[in-house]
Scaffold this motif. Sequence first.
Motif, PDB file in Angstrom:
ATOM      1  N   MET A 118       0.825  -1.221   0.000  1.00 54.09           N
ATOM      2  CA  MET A 118       0.000   0.000   0.000  1.00 54.09           C
ATOM      3  C   MET A 118       0.852   1.261   0.000  1.00 54.09           C
ATOM      4  O   MET A 118       0.339   2.362   0.205  1.00 54.09           O
ATOM      5  CB  MET A 118      -0.920  -0.012   1.236  1.00 54.09           C
ATOM      6  CG  MET A 118      -1.880  -1.188   1.284  1.00 54.09           C
ATOM      7  SD  MET A 118      -2.713  -1.387   2.884  1.00 54.09           S
ATOM      8  CE  MET A 118      -3.836   0.008   2.876  1.00 54.09           C
ATOM      9  N   ARG A 119       2.143   1.125  -0.255  1.00 50.92           N
ATOM     10  CA  ARG A 119       3.060   2.255  -0.088  1.00 50.92           C
ATOM     11  C   ARG A 119       2.838   3.389  -1.088  1.00 50.92           C
ATOM     12  O   ARG A 119       3.285   4.519  -0.865  1.00 50.92           O
ATOM     13  CB  ARG A 119       4.507   1.781  -0.181  1.00 50.92           C
ATOM     14  CG  ARG A 119       4.902   1.144  -1.499  1.00 50.92           C
ATOM     15  CD  ARG A 119       6.336   0.603  -1.430  1.00 50.92           C
ATOM     16  NE  ARG A 119       6.763  -0.015  -2.683  1.00 50.92           N
ATOM     17  CZ  ARG A 119       6.544  -1.271  -3.019  1.00 50.92           C
ATOM     18  NH1 ARG A 119       5.869  -2.060  -2.181  1.00 50.92           N
ATOM     19  NH2 ARG A 119       6.974  -1.757  -4.169  1.00 50.92           N
ATOM     20  N   GLU A 120       2.140   3.107  -2.199  1.00 55.18           N
ATOM     21  CA  GLU A 120       1.885   4.156  -3.195  1.00 55.18           C
ATOM     22  C   GLU A 120       0.688   5.024  -2.827  1.00 55.18           C
ATOM     23  O   GLU A 120       0.438   6.046  -3.473  1.00 55.18           O
ATOM     24  CB  GLU A 120       1.663   3.520  -4.569  1.00 55.18           C
ATOM     25  CG  GLU A 120       2.841   2.723  -5.101  1.00 55.18           C
ATOM     26  CD  GLU A 120       4.082   3.581  -5.278  1.00 55.18           C
ATOM     27  OE1 GLU A 120       3.946   4.783  -5.584  1.00 55.18           O
ATOM     28  OE2 GLU A 120       5.200   3.044  -5.103  1.00 55.18           O
ATOM     29  N   GLY A 121      -0.068   4.627  -1.803  1.00 56.44           N
ATOM     30  CA  GLY A 121      -1.222   5.411  -1.398  1.00 56.44           C
ATOM     31  C   GLY A 121      -2.447   5.123  -2.243  1.00 56.44           C
ATOM     32  O   GLY A 121      -2.409   4.334  -3.201  1.00 56.44           O
ATOM     33  N   TYR A 122      -3.550   5.771  -1.890  1.00 55.31           N
ATOM     34  CA  TYR A 122      -4.816   5.553  -2.596  1.00 55.31           C
ATOM     35  C   TYR A 122      -4.795   6.257  -3.951  1.00 55.31           C
ATOM     36  O   TYR A 122      -4.550   7.455  -4.048  1.00 55.31           O
ATOM     37  CB  TYR A 122      -5.979   6.080  -1.766  1.00 55.31           C
ATOM     38  CG  TYR A 122      -7.317   5.951  -2.475  1.00 55.31           C
ATOM     39  CD1 TYR A 122      -7.981   4.730  -2.511  1.00 55.31           C
ATOM     40  CD2 TYR A 122      -7.892   7.045  -3.114  1.00 55.31           C
ATOM     41  CE1 TYR A 122      -9.195   4.601  -3.165  1.00 55.31           C
ATOM     42  CE2 TYR A 122      -9.110   6.926  -3.766  1.00 55.31           C
ATOM     43  CZ  TYR A 122      -9.752   5.701  -3.798  1.00 55.31           C
ATOM     44  OH  TYR A 122     -10.948   5.566  -4.446  1.00 55.31           O
ATOM     45  N   LYS A 123      -5.072   5.471  -5.022  1.00 56.38           N
ATOM     46  CA  LYS A 123      -5.106   6.031  -6.374  1.00 56.38           C
ATOM     47  C   LYS A 123      -6.301   5.493  -7.153  1.00 56.38           C
ATOM     48  O   LYS A 123      -6.206   5.226  -8.347  1.00 56.38           O
ATOM     49  CB  LYS A 123      -3.812   5.705  -7.114  1.00 56.38           C
ATOM     50  CG  LYS A 123      -2.584   6.376  -6.520  1.00 56.38           C
ATOM     51  CD  LYS A 123      -1.326   6.083  -7.320  1.00 56.38           C
ATOM     52  CE  LYS A 123      -0.123   6.808  -6.730  1.00 56.38           C
ATOM     53  NZ  LYS A 123       1.128   6.537  -7.492  1.00 56.38           N
ATOM     54  N   ARG A 126      -8.916   0.530  -7.628  1.00 56.96           N
ATOM     55  CA  ARG A 126      -7.979  -0.572  -7.842  1.00 56.96           C
ATOM     56  C   ARG A 126      -6.921  -0.649  -6.742  1.00 56.96           C
ATOM     57  O   ARG A 126      -6.261  -1.680  -6.596  1.00 56.96           O
ATOM     58  CB  ARG A 126      -7.316  -0.439  -9.210  1.00 56.96           C
ATOM     59  CG  ARG A 126      -8.228  -0.777 -10.385  1.00 56.96           C
ATOM     60  CD  ARG A 126      -7.510  -0.674 -11.709  1.00 56.96           C
ATOM     61  NE  ARG A 126      -7.115   0.702 -12.001  1.00 56.96           N
ATOM     62  CZ  ARG A 126      -6.482   1.085 -13.109  1.00 56.96           C
ATOM     63  NH1 ARG A 126      -6.174   0.175 -14.030  1.00 56.96           N
ATOM     64  NH2 ARG A 126      -6.164   2.347 -13.305  1.00 56.96           N
ATOM     65  N   SER A 127      -6.769   0.437  -5.988  1.00 56.93           N
ATOM     66  CA  SER A 127      -5.780   0.450  -4.904  1.00 56.93           C
ATOM     67  C   SER A 127      -6.155  -0.510  -3.781  1.00 56.93           C
ATOM     68  O   SER A 127      -5.309  -0.852  -2.958  1.00 56.93           O
ATOM     69  CB  SER A 127      -5.631   1.867  -4.337  1.00 56.93           C
ATOM     70  OG  SER A 127      -5.221   2.779  -5.333  1.00 56.93           O
ATOM     71  N   TYR A 128      -7.413  -0.931  -3.744  1.00 62.50           N
ATOM     72  CA  TYR A 128      -7.855  -1.840  -2.674  1.00 62.50           C
ATOM     73  C   TYR A 128      -7.541  -3.309  -2.994  1.00 62.50           C
ATOM     74  O   TYR A 128      -7.601  -4.164  -2.109  1.00 62.50           O
ATOM     75  CB  TYR A 128      -9.362  -1.707  -2.452  1.00 62.50           C
ATOM     76  CG  TYR A 128      -9.788  -0.369  -1.914  1.00 62.50           C
ATOM     77  CD1 TYR A 128      -9.179   0.174  -0.786  1.00 62.50           C
ATOM     78  CD2 TYR A 128     -10.806   0.355  -2.523  1.00 62.50           C
ATOM     79  CE1 TYR A 128      -9.577   1.411  -0.294  1.00 62.50           C
ATOM     80  CE2 TYR A 128     -11.212   1.587  -2.031  1.00 62.50           C
ATOM     81  CZ  TYR A 128     -10.586   2.112  -0.918  1.00 62.50           C
ATOM     82  OH  TYR A 128     -10.983   3.327  -0.410  1.00 62.50           O
ATOM     83  N   PHE A 164      -4.071   5.238   4.941  1.00 63.19           N
ATOM     84  CA  PHE A 164      -3.947   5.033   3.495  1.00 63.19           C
ATOM     85  C   PHE A 164      -4.576   6.186   2.711  1.00 63.19           C
ATOM     86  O   PHE A 164      -4.422   6.280   1.502  1.00 63.19           O
ATOM     87  CB  PHE A 164      -4.614   3.705   3.146  1.00 63.19           C
ATOM     88  CG  PHE A 164      -4.434   3.233   1.732  1.00 63.19           C
ATOM     89  CD1 PHE A 164      -3.181   3.166   1.152  1.00 63.19           C
ATOM     90  CD2 PHE A 164      -5.524   2.823   0.971  1.00 63.19           C
ATOM     91  CE1 PHE A 164      -3.011   2.704  -0.141  1.00 63.19           C
ATOM     92  CE2 PHE A 164      -5.364   2.358  -0.319  1.00 63.19           C
ATOM     93  CZ  PHE A 164      -4.101   2.297  -0.875  1.00 63.19           C
ATOM     94  N   MET A 166      -7.805   6.815   2.301  1.00 65.37           N
ATOM     95  CA  MET A 166      -8.986   6.443   1.536  1.00 65.37           C
ATOM     96  C   MET A 166     -10.057   7.524   1.715  1.00 65.37           C
ATOM     97  O   MET A 166     -10.127   8.179   2.759  1.00 65.37           O
ATOM     98  CB  MET A 166      -9.519   5.090   1.998  1.00 65.37           C
ATOM     99  CG  MET A 166      -9.956   5.014   3.446  1.00 65.37           C
ATOM    100  SD  MET A 166     -10.367   3.339   3.996  1.00 65.37           S
ATOM    101  CE  MET A 166     -11.820   2.981   3.012  1.00 65.37           C
ATOM    102  N   GLN A 289       4.702   4.523   3.660  1.00 64.66           N
ATOM    103  CA  GLN A 289       4.872   3.123   4.015  1.00 64.66           C
ATOM    104  C   GLN A 289       5.131   2.962   5.505  1.00 64.66           C
ATOM    105  O   GLN A 289       4.547   2.096   6.161  1.00 64.66           O
ATOM    106  CB  GLN A 289       6.025   2.521   3.217  1.00 64.66           C
ATOM    107  CG  GLN A 289       6.238   1.030   3.479  1.00 64.66           C
ATOM    108  CD  GLN A 289       7.282   0.429   2.559  1.00 64.66           C
ATOM    109  OE1 GLN A 289       7.724   1.064   1.613  1.00 64.66           O
ATOM    110  NE2 GLN A 289       7.667  -0.810   2.833  1.00 64.66           N
TER     111      GLN A 289
END
Length: 355
Positions: A118-123, A126-128, A164, A166, A289
Amino acid sequence: MRFDLRLPVIVAALLVVGLMTVSTAALAPRVSPGIFQKQLLGLGLSVLPIALLWWAGRDRIYRTAPILYGLALLLQASTFVIGKDVNGQQNWLVLGPVQFQPLELLKLALILMLPLVMREGYKGLRSYAAPLAVFLPAFGLVVVQDFGGAMVLGVMFLAILLVFRMPLLHVLGLLLVVGVAYPTVIFPHLKPYQQDRLTIFIDPYKDARGQGYQVIQSTIAIGSGGMMGKGYKKGTQSHNGFVPEAHTDFAFATWAEEQGLVGGVAVLLLYAGLIWGLAGMASGSPRLQDQLLFAGVLGQIGFQAIENIGAALSMLPLTGITLPLISYGLSSLVMTLTTLGLAYVVYRDRFDKMI
């Protein structure tokens, strides 16, 4: 500041409380002999993984996350085949003289693995996908055998999701789904004794000799301690066997009976300081992260402390969740200290360049 001594000092204070509680609970009938010595052994064994983490550093630790996660899943799954039944739950493994709960290792594995994916954060939605692919297999293996343990994993995951970033609408939607699913799907499928444990705190006297007995005796012990307590190793409720599981589930009641309101509040302040310190570490870490990792640690330890103490006071359901650093349990103590050691190492290396 590279090192922050506040966390080790608070942890040391809670360990002292734990050793005092276990040593006095050892005087109670129906408690296995040698629990104090075993707790000391757990404290000594904790030095090994903490030293290894200190040597490895954050980057090497993160690289081991997939291996640790896979091993933890394998061990948790093996309890269905070779697990030992303890208190009605077949979630312990015995390897020679060693008996441990794979769940403790699984908590640590999730705290490492989830931030990694999950280190890229919510985008976007599809991030889930990746975090759910990591969390759901672990949750599914645990919830079948240990609803209290599954609750801990769920709160850990929720804490990580909040950090994260969200969207708020998704947070509200998740809470709505859980709020609807719990009374309509989850609760009806629990075993009768699990349902009783989750509801008896509302009115324990409706079954004072059955499911409510533990909670009633816990509150009596806490109340009998008064303002200053009865004194170390002078508790009567716990020593005479009225408080069941005085060394594990109701360790707080054992402590509060002997140390009183003052001692009970002191423990609450120590946990508040620990939670505040972990939150400060998260806010002081530049990488998402690492922030996610701290959220997982905070969610685990914070929820366990609140749930255990709340259950002892008949304010929350009784789930069998132990009190971190205080309740007796070799595997729990070793893994809790290892988790806190992990958090401290990640904070130490927070400004280091990723390899």
